[in-house]
Design an enzyme around this catalytic site. Structure first.
Site, PDB file in Angstrom:
ATOM      1  N   HIS A 216      -8.000  -5.013  -0.683  1.00  0.00           N
ATOM      2  CA  HIS A 216      -6.737  -4.338  -0.398  1.00  0.00           C
ATOM      3  C   HIS A 216      -5.804  -5.196   0.433  1.00  0.00           C
ATOM      4  O   HIS A 216      -4.593  -5.013   0.409  1.00  0.00           O
ATOM      5  CB  HIS A 216      -7.010  -3.009   0.311  1.00  0.00           C
ATOM      6  CG  HIS A 216      -5.808  -2.143   0.429  1.00  0.00           C
ATOM      7  ND1 HIS A 216      -5.045  -1.775  -0.659  1.00  0.00           N
ATOM      8  CD2 HIS A 216      -5.212  -1.568   1.513  1.00  0.00           C
ATOM      9  CE1 HIS A 216      -4.046  -1.010  -0.264  1.00  0.00           C
ATOM     10  NE2 HIS A 216      -4.124  -0.881   1.046  1.00  0.00           N
TER      11      HIS A 216
ATOM     12  N   SER B 154       0.846  -1.188   0.000  1.00  0.00           N
ATOM     13  CA  SER B 154       0.000   0.000   0.000  1.00  0.00           C
ATOM     14  C   SER B 154       0.888   1.247   0.000  1.00  0.00           C
ATOM     15  O   SER B 154       1.689   1.433  -0.913  1.00  0.00           O
ATOM     16  CB  SER B 154      -0.946  -0.031   1.204  1.00  0.00           C
ATOM     17  OG  SER B 154      -1.911   0.975   1.102  1.00  0.00           O
TER      18      SER B 154
END
Length: 690
Positions: free
Chosen positions: A659, A541
């Site tokens: 995610h 991320s």
């Protein structure tokens, strides 16, 4: 070579079409290459099986979430890969094998409905705890379907039968009472912010159409999100709304009975919370009020009603120093429990109000080189009971229970999943380019002290996320047992030394995050812990952005890089999915002055500028098709660009997973084994060629 690019300024823009036939074909072709190279060997299968066995084992701790008399738990194992939502009593939980009451079998629900459901959470209505709002996502995305569930009949309540229901969106739904909720969702054109989150909060009554719900607050499209909630503390019931104007600033309003609003006049970048008569404010920047100035990182307290009437008489509960920061806090019925970080190691305190002010005392002992957190505080129904969870790099998690004023006792002990014999943890500090001392932890076998060894360092460095010691069976099995050294960094951008450890490197000062990480890489070599060809780095991320910068700006420092669910194209990040919400962290690339500093490190643009003549370490890029937070186009485009330039790049895209990169334990085990096999081949065996 990659497929022929479309015309335009960005030759790989076509890869941003998330579910497009060509981009998915691109991903699947490279997945096959990765599986053939890294996942075909017996060694990979053995590691993947060990990690999966760890994730599926019944011996791991079933961590509970406390709601009064009930302890709730979401559980996955080999027989229930999607998971069970269940609950038990505290007395039952103390037993070696508790009798769990299964509320939802998600595997059965997914099979019956022919949906790829992934658990997203549950909001239980108190005090009866007979209804819950259940969030489910398809494939692990942030966008979720929300459905009402009856805990007595063990069935979802259909909308036609009066049940609350929201289709797949990044919604907010929370209880007021059994017949009323606050809702924020896609109500139609203009009802979402530029970041894709609710712009409008409404009060929705059972049995009425969603479009008739009563609006209680509207924000601007430029806000990040609008939220609404209800504090049901008996005698102190309060309705409130929050207007997040950016990722770090939120205005909070109390809703009055006549529909008017009263703004809580605290700094918008502060964290405020209340309990009965008390208002707590955790400051992220200095605040001058009531004739006093309170330091950033402080926790201050005052009487809530007197504050609303205009008084500003605060008492300081915690003030940071050069080595100590506030890591967390929460209320029991009569006390505030504090968790602090002293050079990234936890200390626990209990604070008690009295006629002469607040007094502070230690709560419990905490081991060195470990993290201890306070959990399951329930001031509404749980008295002064609490739980402690403690974990170190080589010490499996222990769960304890206690009550303020008495010693905590052990509840559960997780088993060890790797052989930690001879493996030790040390803490070092590296001097960054501007002279700031940056801490990091080194986990290695004592035999590695005799000379450099293959090493992997991990980093994040953003959004005030603190990284603290914790047990990782996967890294133990996949790396430490193989003779590797593991490094966890505490670079700026996190919150390890309070909010200024983060705010000092936002926007124009972002480059200092990368100087910190690269300084630790050099320090590892200078100390003889490793060499540059033996040094790997991994991050996801925002940490994936960190990896992209290391690849394109500091390639000489590393022998291999793993870049997970990353941001990489910082020219377009704010236009993709939730990217607009992060402008407060990175800056706005549409403003020339801000693109000037963003463009200096943006990995995708740097790779375009560096061209085929650059020398990069081998890199593994991973992402998820269903990641609706960080767009998979970042990783796809970078992989295609590096391929066309002739660099050593491997790319794997999980078609599910959100995610987090994985939708179930099997996918998590594959992803973990893939990373360690990649590092083993690159750093231990030196197999860097395609």
């Amino acid at each position: 070579m990659s497929d022929a690019p479309d015309s335009g300024t960005d030759p790989y823009l076509w890869l941003e079409e998330v579910g497009g036939e060509r981009p998915l074909a691109f991903a699947r072709a490279r997945n096959e290459t990765v599986v053939e190279r890294f996942a075909a060997a017996d060694r990979f299968d053995m590691l993947q099986r060990r990690i999966l066995d760890m994730l599926d084992t019944d011996a791991k701790i079933a961590f509970p979430g406390r709601r009064g008399e009930w302890l709730y738990n979401f559980w996955r194992d080999a027989q229930h890969p999607r998971g069970l939502w269940r609950r038990t009593t505290f007395a039952e939980y103390r037993k070696p094998e508790p009798d769990w009451d299964v509320l939802i079998d998600l595997d059965a629900v997914a099979a019956a409905e022919d949906e790829n459901w992934v658990w997203g959470g549950a909001g239980v209505l108190r005090p009866a705890q007979a209804r819950a709002l259940i969030s489910l996502s398809r494939g692990g995305a942030d966008a979720k379907v929300v459905r009402e569930f009856d805990l007595e009949t063990r069935e979802f309540i259909a909308p036609e039968d009066g049940g609350f229901y929201l289709p797949e969106e990044k919604s907010q739904l929370s209880w007021i009472d059994i017949d009323t909720v606050y809702v924020g969702t896609d109500f139609g054109p203009g009802s979402l912010t530029d970041s894709g989150y609710p712009r409008i909060a409404k009060r929705w009554r059972r049995g009425t159409a969603l479009e008739t719900a009563e609006t209680v607050f509207e924000g601007a499209v430029t806000d990040v999100a609008i939220s609404a909630g209800y504090d049901r503390t008996p005698g102190y019931e309060r309705h409130y709304v929050g207007q997040a104007t950016d990722f770090y600033n939120e205005d909070v309003y109390l809703l009055q009975d006549d529909g008017s609003r009263v703004r809580l006049e605290t700094p918008s970048d502060a964290d405020e919370s209340w309990y009965k008569d008390w208002l707590l404010v955790r400051l992220k920047s200095p605040w001058e009020t009531g004739g006093c100035t309170y330091a950033a990182g402080s926790l201050i307290v005052t009487n809530f009603d007197r504050f609303l009437s205009g008084e500003r008489d605060f008492e300081v509960l915690f003030e940071p120093d050069a080595h100590t920061a506030l890591h967390g806090y929460g209320w029991s019925e009569n006390h505030v429990l504090l968790v602090t970080l002293e050079d990234v190691q936890t200390k626990l305190y209990v604070l008690t109000p009295g006629a002469d002010g607040w007094r502070t005392a230690p709560l419990a002992d905490t081991p060195a080189m470990a993290t201890t957190s306070v959990m399951n505080l329930d001031p509404l129904e749980g008295g002064d009971d609490f739980m402690l969870m403690t974990s170190g790099f080589t010490t499996p998690t222990t769960l304890l229970s206690g009550v303020v004023g008495a010693p905590a006792t052990e509840l559960k002990q997780a088993p060890a999943f790797f052989d930690a014999t001879g493996i030790e943890t040390e803490q070092f500090f590296a001097r960054s380019d501007d002279g700031t001392m940056i801490p990091y932890f080194v986990i290695r076998h004592r035999d590695n002290r005799g000379g450099p060894a293959p090493t992997v360092m991990s980093g994040y460095g953003g959004f005030e996320v603190s990284r603290t010691p914790g047990y990782s069976g996967a890294s133990g099995m996949g790396w430490l047992e193989q003779g590797g050294t593991w490094v966890m960094t505490n670079i700026r951008g996190g919150g390890e030394y309070g909010p200024e450890w983060h705010t000092s490197v936002q926007k124009a000062n972002r480059y200092k995050v990368y100087e910190d990480f690269s300084s630790i890489a050099r320090d590892l070599v200078e100390r003889g812990i490793t060499t540059a060809p033996q040094l790997g780095a991994v991050g996801g991320s925002n940490g994936g952005l960190l990896m992209g910068v290391m690849l394109t700006r500091y390639p000489e420092l590393f022998g291999a890089i793993v870049c997970q669910v990353p941001l990489l194209d910082m020219r377009r990040y704010h236009l993709l999915l939730a990217g607009a919400s992060w402008v407060a962290e990175y800056g706005d690339p549409d403003i020339p002055e801000e693109w000037e500093y963003i463009g200096r490190y943006s990995p995708y643009q740097q790779a375009l500028e560096n061209g085929a003549g650059a020398t990069y370490p081998p890199i593994l890029l991973t992402t998820s098709t269903r990641d609706d937070r960080v767009h998979p186009g970042h990783a796809r485009k970078m992989a295609a660009l590096l391929e066309d330039q002739g660099h050593r790049v491997w790319y794997h895209e999980n078609i599910e997973g959100g995610h987090g990169g994985a939708a179930d334990n099997k996918q998590s085990a594959f992803q973990a084994a893939l990373i360690y096999e990649f590092f083993t081949q690159m750093l231990i065996e030196g197999r860097t060629s395609k």
